[in-house]
Design a protein around this motif. Structure first.
Motif, PDB file in Angstrom:
ATOM      1  N   HIS A  87       1.040   3.853  -3.216  1.00  0.00           N
ATOM      2  CA  HIS A  87       0.175   4.737  -2.541  1.00  0.00           C
ATOM      3  C   HIS A  87      -1.367   4.733  -2.655  1.00  0.00           C
ATOM      4  O   HIS A  87      -2.111   5.350  -2.795  1.00  0.00           O
ATOM      5  CB  HIS A  87       0.612   6.098  -3.481  1.00  0.00           C
ATOM      6  N   LEU A  88      -1.544   3.586  -2.098  1.00  0.00           N
ATOM      7  CA  LEU A  88      -3.305   3.079  -1.856  1.00  0.00           C
ATOM      8  C   LEU A  88      -3.410   3.111  -0.348  1.00  0.00           C
ATOM      9  O   LEU A  88      -2.646   2.727   0.517  1.00  0.00           O
ATOM     10  CB  LEU A  88      -3.179   1.809  -2.429  1.00  0.00           C
ATOM     11  N   ASN A  89      -4.598   3.192  -0.251  1.00  0.00           N
ATOM     12  CA  ASN A  89      -5.203   3.331   1.565  1.00  0.00           C
ATOM     13  C   ASN A  89      -5.464   1.894   2.014  1.00  0.00           C
ATOM     14  O   ASN A  89      -5.317   1.419   2.995  1.00  0.00           O
ATOM     15  CB  ASN A  89      -6.405   4.210   1.588  1.00  0.00           C
TER      16      ASN A  89
ATOM     17  N   ALA B 111      -1.501   2.114 -10.689  1.00  0.00           N
ATOM     18  CA  ALA B 111      -1.857   3.004  -9.494  1.00  0.00           C
ATOM     19  C   ALA B 111      -1.381   4.515  -9.813  1.00  0.00           C
ATOM     20  O   ALA B 111      -1.617   5.217  -9.171  1.00  0.00           O
ATOM     21  CB  ALA B 111      -0.862   2.367  -8.413  1.00  0.00           C
TER      22      ALA B 111
ATOM     23  N   ASN C 101      -8.111   8.047  -8.617  1.00  0.00           N
ATOM     24  CA  ASN C 101      -8.508   8.149  -7.298  1.00  0.00           C
ATOM     25  C   ASN C 101      -8.041   6.833  -6.534  1.00  0.00           C
ATOM     26  O   ASN C 101      -7.515   6.034  -7.405  1.00  0.00           O
ATOM     27  CB  ASN C 101      -9.790   8.455  -7.014  1.00  0.00           C
ATOM     28  N   GLN C 102      -8.026   6.858  -5.278  1.00  0.00           N
ATOM     29  CA  GLN C 102      -7.625   5.836  -4.776  1.00  0.00           C
ATOM     30  C   GLN C 102      -8.658   4.594  -4.816  1.00  0.00           C
ATOM     31  O   GLN C 102      -9.822   4.459  -4.474  1.00  0.00           O
ATOM     32  CB  GLN C 102      -7.582   5.954  -3.019  1.00  0.00           C
TER      33      GLN C 102
ATOM     34  N   SER D 254       0.578  -1.091  -0.017  1.00  0.00           N
ATOM     35  CA  SER D 254      -0.177  -0.029   0.057  1.00  0.00           C
ATOM     36  C   SER D 254       0.770   1.028   0.027  1.00  0.00           C
ATOM     37  O   SER D 254       0.708   2.306  -0.877  1.00  0.00           O
ATOM     38  CB  SER D 254      -0.754   0.154   1.064  1.00  0.00           C
TER      39      SER D 254
END
Length: 346
Positions: free
Chosen positions: A106-108, A321, A326-327, A102
């Motif tokens: 850069h992902l939640n 990604a 957006n996420q 993550s």
């Protein structure tokens, strides 16, 4: 949960073996239900006597039920499968890899199943079980509009989304996120959405247009009332299940002329999603004229879930990604996570 699990293993060391064995039985029933004990024994490579003991106990616990056509898993059984997965998961290195992945992408939110999809049907089984229990925890009660793209990954995992677990407090409308494409009918978005709606005892709508069109054809078809209706439904999507693909493979599946495929690859394309071919740096080098959800519309969807596994998709996942506006939520496997993380550390 990890601390609790370690204490349980210390007090009852044999519990882990029994936990894994019973979860394997439940997963196999879920995959092939309804299934008889003899067939189940063959698939699990167990003899019938010990399997009878285990399945009888699972029935007493309310996790399995017998029908005239064979055994089926109960909604409680599916919930417990998700619980066991989280319990075993919390005690493995996967939890740390999820955090690392993550951060790298850069992902939640990232979820990794402890298997590799590359040529492994059992891994699809695990991913489908996870997705069903995850959506049950994630989604609110009431009406839900769920959009699906085509492809074999989405086709397979959607088979594990069943009404007993998901629909008691929800009413589903399932819609294809795109038109058809040059692959088997079973893997097309219209087919997947229709079959999934039946499994969820919900409603579905269709989008009967080719996935690859000319600009002129796109403009004309968008004027059709039936297509306008589906596009309006898509704008109300709450959940999107989608995947990404290798650029070369997807160009071939879509029947691109050889010259166009070479041109796209020469520009550095590594992946494709929503008709967009993109590079490792996240640059879109070719966009297909198409009808359906567009890449930019991900910002309007509350739960966009990317489902992708197998080492061959690692570059496409990593690059997406950088492309995505957006996420999104990533559900992947050990193969993709190892490829991406090993690339980062070398």
């Amino acid at each position: 949960m990890k601390a609790l699990y370690e204490k349980l293993r210390l007090i009852v060391p044999e519990a882990e073996e029994s936990l894994v064995k019973r979860s394997n039985i439940l997963q196999m029933v879920l995959r092939y239900q309804p299934i008889g004990r003899q067939s189940l024994a063959e698939k699990l490579q167990m003899t019938e006597r010990p399997l009878r003991t285990e399945t009888n106990q699972l029935k007493e616990l309310g996790l399995l039920e017998s029908t005239r056509t064979g055994m089926r898993i109960t909604p409680l059984g599916e919930e417990m499968l998700g619980f066991v997965r989280n319990l075993l998961h919390s005690n493995s290195s996967l939890l740390e890899n999820e955090k690392r992945l993550s951060q790298t992408l850069h992902l939640n939110e990232v979820h990794i199943i402890d298997n590799d999809l590359e040529g492994n049907q059992g891994a699809i089984n695990q991913m489908g079980v996870f997705l069903a229990t995850y959506l049950n925890r994630l989604l609110p009660e009431g009406p839900i509009t769920l959009a699906v793209t085509g492809g074999t990954t989405i086709m397979e995992v959607s088979k594990y989304l069943n009404h007993d677990l998901l629909t008691r407090p929800r009413q589903f409308l399932v819609v294809p996120a795109r038109g058809g494409m040059g692959e088997s009918v079973a893997a097309q978005a219209n087919t997947i959405s229709e079959q999934l709606a039946k499994r969820l005892q919900g409603k579905s709508t269709t989008l009967y247009v080719p996935d690859s069109l000319t600009e002129t054809a796109c403009t004309l078809l968008k004027q059709e009332p039936a297509i306008q209706h589906t596009l309006e439904v898509l704008r109300q999507t709450n959940v999107l299940l989608f995947s990404v693909g290798d650029a070369r493979i997807m160009a071939e599946r879509r029947g691109f002329p050889q010259a166009l495929t070479k041109e796209i690859l020469a520009k550095g394309a590594v992946g494709e999603a929503f008709g967009c071919f993109y590079t490792e740096e996240g640059e879109i080098v070719y966009r297909m004229p198409r009808i359906g959800l567009q890449l930019e519309q991900l910002t309007e969807i509350e739960y966009p879930i990317l489902i992708a596994g197998g080492c061959t998709k690692s570059k496409a996942v990593k690059a997406f990604a950088k492309v995505a506006p957006n996420q999104f939520i990533l559900v992947t496997d050990r193969g993709v996570s190892h490829s991406i993380l090993n690339e980062v550390t070398h």
